[in-house]
Design a protein around this motif. Structure first.
Motif, PDB file in Angstrom:
ATOM      1  N   ALA A  36       0.827  -1.208   0.000  1.00  0.00           N
ATOM      2  CA  ALA A  36       0.000   0.000   0.000  1.00  0.00           C
ATOM      3  C   ALA A  36       0.863   1.261   0.000  1.00  0.00           C
ATOM      4  O   ALA A  36       0.577   2.230  -0.716  1.00  0.00           O
ATOM      5  CB  ALA A  36      -0.931  -0.012   1.213  1.00  0.00           C
ATOM      6  N   TYR A  37       1.930   1.260   0.794  1.00  0.00           N
ATOM      7  CA  TYR A  37       2.814   2.436   0.855  1.00  0.00           C
ATOM      8  C   TYR A  37       3.456   2.696  -0.512  1.00  0.00           C
ATOM      9  O   TYR A  37       3.493   3.846  -0.983  1.00  0.00           O
ATOM     10  CB  TYR A  37       3.879   2.188   1.914  1.00  0.00           C
ATOM     11  N   ARG A  38       3.922   1.663  -1.159  1.00  0.00           N
ATOM     12  CA  ARG A  38       4.581   1.829  -2.449  1.00  0.00           C
ATOM     13  C   ARG A  38       3.591   2.214  -3.546  1.00  0.00           C
ATOM     14  O   ARG A  38       3.944   2.961  -4.457  1.00  0.00           O
ATOM     15  CB  ARG A  38       5.317   0.535  -2.809  1.00  0.00           C
ATOM     16  N   LEU A  39       2.369   1.728  -3.443  1.00  0.00           N
ATOM     17  CA  LEU A  39       1.359   2.127  -4.419  1.00  0.00           C
ATOM     18  C   LEU A  39       1.050   3.617  -4.291  1.00  0.00           C
ATOM     19  O   LEU A  39       0.946   4.334  -5.296  1.00  0.00           O
ATOM     20  CB  LEU A  39       0.094   1.299  -4.222  1.00  0.00           C
ATOM     21  N   VAL A  40       0.915   4.105  -3.054  1.00  0.00           N
ATOM     22  CA  VAL A  40       0.679   5.534  -2.842  1.00  0.00           C
ATOM     23  C   VAL A  40       1.857   6.355  -3.354  1.00  0.00           C
ATOM     24  O   VAL A  40       1.682   7.400  -3.987  1.00  0.00           O
ATOM     25  CB  VAL A  40       0.407   5.814  -1.349  1.00  0.00           C
ATOM     26  N   LEU A  41       3.073   5.879  -3.105  1.00  0.00           N
ATOM     27  CA  LEU A  41       4.261   6.584  -3.578  1.00  0.00           C
ATOM     28  C   LEU A  41       4.308   6.626  -5.104  1.00  0.00           C
ATOM     29  O   LEU A  41       4.651   7.660  -5.695  1.00  0.00           O
ATOM     30  CB  LEU A  41       5.508   5.900  -3.017  1.00  0.00           C
ATOM     31  N   ALA A  42       3.967   5.528  -5.746  1.00  0.00           N
ATOM     32  CA  ALA A  42       3.939   5.505  -7.211  1.00  0.00           C
ATOM     33  C   ALA A  42       2.894   6.467  -7.755  1.00  0.00           C
ATOM     34  O   ALA A  42       3.134   7.172  -8.747  1.00  0.00           O
ATOM     35  CB  ALA A  42       3.660   4.081  -7.698  1.00  0.00           C
ATOM     36  N   ALA A  59      10.826   7.897  -0.600  1.00  0.00           N
ATOM     37  CA  ALA A  59      11.631   6.813  -1.168  1.00  0.00           C
ATOM     38  C   ALA A  59      12.719   6.367  -0.205  1.00  0.00           C
ATOM     39  O   ALA A  59      13.020   5.164  -0.103  1.00  0.00           O
ATOM     40  CB  ALA A  59      12.253   7.272  -2.493  1.00  0.00           C
ATOM     41  N   LEU A  60      13.311   7.310   0.513  1.00  0.00           N
ATOM     42  CA  LEU A  60      14.334   6.949   1.495  1.00  0.00           C
ATOM     43  C   LEU A  60      13.738   6.135   2.634  1.00  0.00           C
ATOM     44  O   LEU A  60      14.338   5.153   3.093  1.00  0.00           O
ATOM     45  CB  LEU A  60      14.995   8.220   2.031  1.00  0.00           C
ATOM     46  N   LEU A 111      13.121   1.298   5.769  1.00  0.00           N
ATOM     47  CA  LEU A 111      12.193   0.626   6.681  1.00  0.00           C
ATOM     48  C   LEU A 111      11.420  -0.535   6.066  1.00  0.00           C
ATOM     49  O   LEU A 111      10.898  -1.370   6.804  1.00  0.00           O
ATOM     50  CB  LEU A 111      11.186   1.647   7.232  1.00  0.00           C
ATOM     51  N   LEU A 112      11.357  -0.596   4.742  1.00  0.00           N
ATOM     52  CA  LEU A 112      10.530  -1.626   4.106  1.00  0.00           C
ATOM     53  C   LEU A 112      11.286  -2.514   3.128  1.00  0.00           C
ATOM     54  O   LEU A 112      10.695  -3.454   2.593  1.00  0.00           O
ATOM     55  CB  LEU A 112       9.348  -0.971   3.373  1.00  0.00           C
ATOM     56  N   ASN A 150      17.956  -5.509   8.769  1.00  0.00           N
ATOM     57  CA  ASN A 150      16.960  -6.034   7.849  1.00  0.00           C
ATOM     58  C   ASN A 150      15.573  -5.805   8.440  1.00  0.00           C
ATOM     59  O   ASN A 150      15.220  -6.389   9.454  1.00  0.00           O
ATOM     60  CB  ASN A 150      17.183  -7.528   7.618  1.00  0.00           C
ATOM     61  N   PRO A 151      14.755  -4.954   7.830  1.00  0.00           N
ATOM     62  CA  PRO A 151      13.434  -4.672   8.409  1.00  0.00           C
ATOM     63  C   PRO A 151      12.371  -5.706   8.086  1.00  0.00           C
ATOM     64  O   PRO A 151      11.252  -5.600   8.592  1.00  0.00           O
ATOM     65  CB  PRO A 151      13.079  -3.314   7.780  1.00  0.00           C
ATOM     66  N   VAL A 152      12.673  -6.690   7.258  1.00  0.00           N
ATOM     67  CA  VAL A 152      11.651  -7.656   6.832  1.00  0.00           C
ATOM     68  C   VAL A 152      11.934  -9.041   7.379  1.00  0.00           C
ATOM     69  O   VAL A 152      11.517 -10.037   6.812  1.00  0.00           O
ATOM     70  CB  VAL A 152      11.548  -7.702   5.293  1.00  0.00           C
TER      71      VAL A 152
END
Length: 256
Positions: free
Chosen positions: A43-49, A156-157, A162-163, A244-246
């Motif tokens: 969801a975060y990356r979709l909003v960023l895109a 993006a940073l 974090l992701l 590693n955050p994941v």
């Protein structure tokens, strides 16, 4: 006739051990670690895109598309939108992430475009605008420019820190990342030579050969290239020391 199978098998001799360390495995860790869906990251990356695509669309509609699409900041934002959209899809479908070299290069370009804007262009007179002479609302272009040069680099940073898992990038990759800025420099100078009578022949004032000459422009390009490389080295260094955050606990009970 075959010999009868003995009821008791004698103890086999122990194999000699030459080292207490396990041999390295040729199977990568991601082949045995189960992948999981990451809806928050998706969801975060979709909003960023969508933010990146929206800012580019606004700048293109307010200005001349042929000129606006030639800016380095616009091109890096288009790349960021494509990378974030692909990363969102992979996170949602529980697939392996994109190559770390690609995401790190995208972060480099977006952050460098932001640094150039804030350090060299933000305080110029008249105000620097990629959609110069636009007839749209006066607040729309500054909002799109703020999104491109401030919101997107920070977002993006945060995604990278974090992701995204560390990719253990190398310094030789940092050199490869400089090929695109070098190609953009060649594009900018060639564009200026092909448009001799146009007032917008050079998109950036520090690359204006008609005003500063080739010697000053190439000196500015060299300083920018060194800044690109320094930032790339910093990204590589951070990639090796950041956690590693994941990390997650698979069903086997082992924590990897």
């Amino acid at each position: 006739m075959t010999a009868p199978i003995p009821r008791d098998i004698p103890d086999l001799p122990a194999l000699p051990r030459t080292s207490s360390h396990l041999l390295p495995s040729a199977v990568p860790a991601r082949a045995v670690v189960p992948l999981v869906r990451r809806p928050v990251a998706a969801a975060y990356r979709l909003v960023l895109a969508l933010l990146a695509a929206g800012a580019v669309l606004v700048e293109t509609l307010l200005g001349s598309p042929g000129r606006v699409l030639g800016y380095f900041a616009i091109q890096s934002a288009v790349l960021l939108a494509a990378v974030m959209l692909a990363s969102a899809r992979r996170a949602w479908l529980a697939r392996h992430p994109l190559p770390g070299a690609l995401t790190a290069a995208t972060l480099l370009y977006v952050c460098m475009a932001a640094l150039v804007h804030h350090l060299l262009l933000a305080d110029t007179t008249p105000r620097f605008s990629m959609a110069e002479g636009s007839a749209g609302p006066t607040w729309l272009e500054p909002l799109a420019a703020h999104t491109l040069h401030t919101v997107l680099p920070i977002a993006a940073l945060l995604d990278w820190l974090l992701l995204s898992p560390p990719a253990r990038t190398h310094l030789r990759q940092a050199v490869t990342w400089l090929l695109y800025p070098l190609a953009y420099l060649a594009f900018s100078l060639t564009r200026g030579e092909l448009l001799p009578g146009s007032p917008a022949r050079y998109l950036y004032p520090f690359l204006d050969v008609a005003r500063h000459g080739y010697r000053s422009v190439l000196a500015n390009a060299l300083l920018l290239g060194l800044s690109f490389y320094a930032l790339a080295v910093l990204i590589v260094a951070l990639d090796h020391i950041r956690p590693n955050p994941v990390r997650h606990r698979p069903k086997t009970g082992f924590r990897l």
